[in-house]
Design a protein around this motif. Structure first.
Motif, PDB file in Angstrom:
ATOM      1  N   PHE A  31       0.826  -1.926  -0.190  1.00 29.56           N
ATOM      2  CA  PHE A  31      -0.304  -0.065   0.247  1.00 29.56           C
ATOM      3  C   PHE A  31       1.013   1.007  -0.011  1.00 29.56           C
ATOM      4  O   PHE A  31       2.502   0.960   0.581  1.00 29.56           O
ATOM      5  N   ILE A  32       0.225   2.796  -0.701  1.00 30.78           N
ATOM      6  CA  ILE A  32       1.071   3.343  -0.805  1.00 30.78           C
ATOM      7  C   ILE A  32       0.107   4.933  -0.178  1.00 30.78           C
ATOM      8  O   ILE A  32      -1.279   4.497  -1.183  1.00 30.78           O
ATOM      9  N   ASP A  33       0.865   5.538   0.095  1.00 36.00           N
ATOM     10  CA  ASP A  33       0.005   6.707   0.918  1.00 36.00           C
ATOM     11  C   ASP A  33       0.262   7.535   0.045  1.00 36.00           C
ATOM     12  O   ASP A  33       1.673   8.298  -0.419  1.00 36.00           O
ATOM     13  N   VAL A  34      -1.035   8.313  -0.820  1.00 35.65           N
ATOM     14  CA  VAL A  34      -0.330   9.123  -2.184  1.00 35.65           C
ATOM     15  C   VAL A  34      -0.651  10.375  -1.398  1.00 35.65           C
ATOM     16  O   VAL A  34      -1.214  11.566  -2.205  1.00 35.65           O
ATOM     17  N   ARG A 102       0.658  -6.993 -13.258  1.00 34.14           N
ATOM     18  CA  ARG A 102       1.700  -6.226 -12.600  1.00 34.14           C
ATOM     19  C   ARG A 102       3.278  -5.740 -12.844  1.00 34.14           C
ATOM     20  O   ARG A 102       3.585  -4.396 -13.160  1.00 34.14           O
ATOM     21  N   ASP A 103       4.056  -6.874 -14.027  1.00 31.41           N
ATOM     22  CA  ASP A 103       5.928  -6.671 -14.545  1.00 31.41           C
ATOM     23  C   ASP A 103       5.131  -5.296 -15.242  1.00 31.41           C
ATOM     24  O   ASP A 103       6.329  -4.905 -15.475  1.00 31.41           O
ATOM     25  N   LEU A 107       3.568   0.047 -11.259  1.00 31.08           N
ATOM     26  CA  LEU A 107       2.825   0.871 -10.401  1.00 31.08           C
ATOM     27  C   LEU A 107       3.485   1.310  -9.273  1.00 31.08           C
ATOM     28  O   LEU A 107       3.557   2.642  -8.823  1.00 31.08           O
ATOM     29  N   GLU A 108       4.309   0.088  -8.292  1.00 33.49           N
ATOM     30  CA  GLU A 108       5.217   0.688  -7.336  1.00 33.49           C
ATOM     31  C   GLU A 108       6.197   1.169  -7.427  1.00 33.49           C
ATOM     32  O   GLU A 108       6.662   2.404  -6.643  1.00 33.49           O
ATOM     33  N   ARG A 112       6.688   6.054  -3.051  1.00 35.66           N
ATOM     34  CA  ARG A 112       7.219   4.597  -2.338  1.00 35.66           C
ATOM     35  C   ARG A 112       6.582   3.675  -1.558  1.00 35.66           C
ATOM     36  O   ARG A 112       5.415   4.076  -1.283  1.00 35.66           O
ATOM     37  N   VAL A 113       6.830   2.393  -1.635  1.00 35.26           N
ATOM     38  CA  VAL A 113       5.615   1.543  -1.352  1.00 35.26           C
ATOM     39  C   VAL A 113       5.867   0.663   0.116  1.00 35.26           C
ATOM     40  O   VAL A 113       7.123   0.592   0.474  1.00 35.26           O
TER      41      VAL A 113
END
Length: 118
Positions: A31-34, A102-103, A107-108, A112-113
């Protein structure tokens, strides 16, 4: 619905999303805080499903799980192909992808992941 089951904030919604993904056997959950980079959501969650059917089932189960806690109107798109399904719960958006997608889109790498603890 029991009032104590209602979600009180975005962090609780994020935790419920991750819990649902884990129980659906989604792989490599991050999860990523955007909040600082996005005007449309606070958190982006990314995970992998093993097949079209698995990806779609993860999304359906997530929507049902959130509904049990008072989160209505989760918008799900991409289920026809099942390669990349997006579940939009407002302040948390969940991307459920097969490994190939995904590859390809990585998106990651855009943010910052934070890896979810299993």
């Amino acid at each position: 619905m029991n009032s104590e089951k209602k979600i009180q904030n975005t962090q609780q919604k994020l935790a419920l999303c991750v819990k649902s993904l884990e129980s659906s056997k989604a792989l490599d959950i991050v999860f990523i805080d955007v909040k600082e980079n996005s005007s449309i959501t606070d958190f982006m969650v990314i995970c992998t499903g093993t097949s079209n059917r698995h990806v779609c089932a993860i999304a359906d189960r997530l929507s049902d799980h959130l509904s049990q806690y008072g989160v209505k109107g989760v918008s799900i798109s991409g289920q026809q192909e099942g390669l990349w399904v997006l579940a939009d719960a407002g302040d948390v958006i969940v991307h459920i992808l097969q490994q190939e997608a995904r590859d390809r889109y990585q998106l990651e790498s855009l943010y910052r992941v934070v890896r979810a603890e299993a």
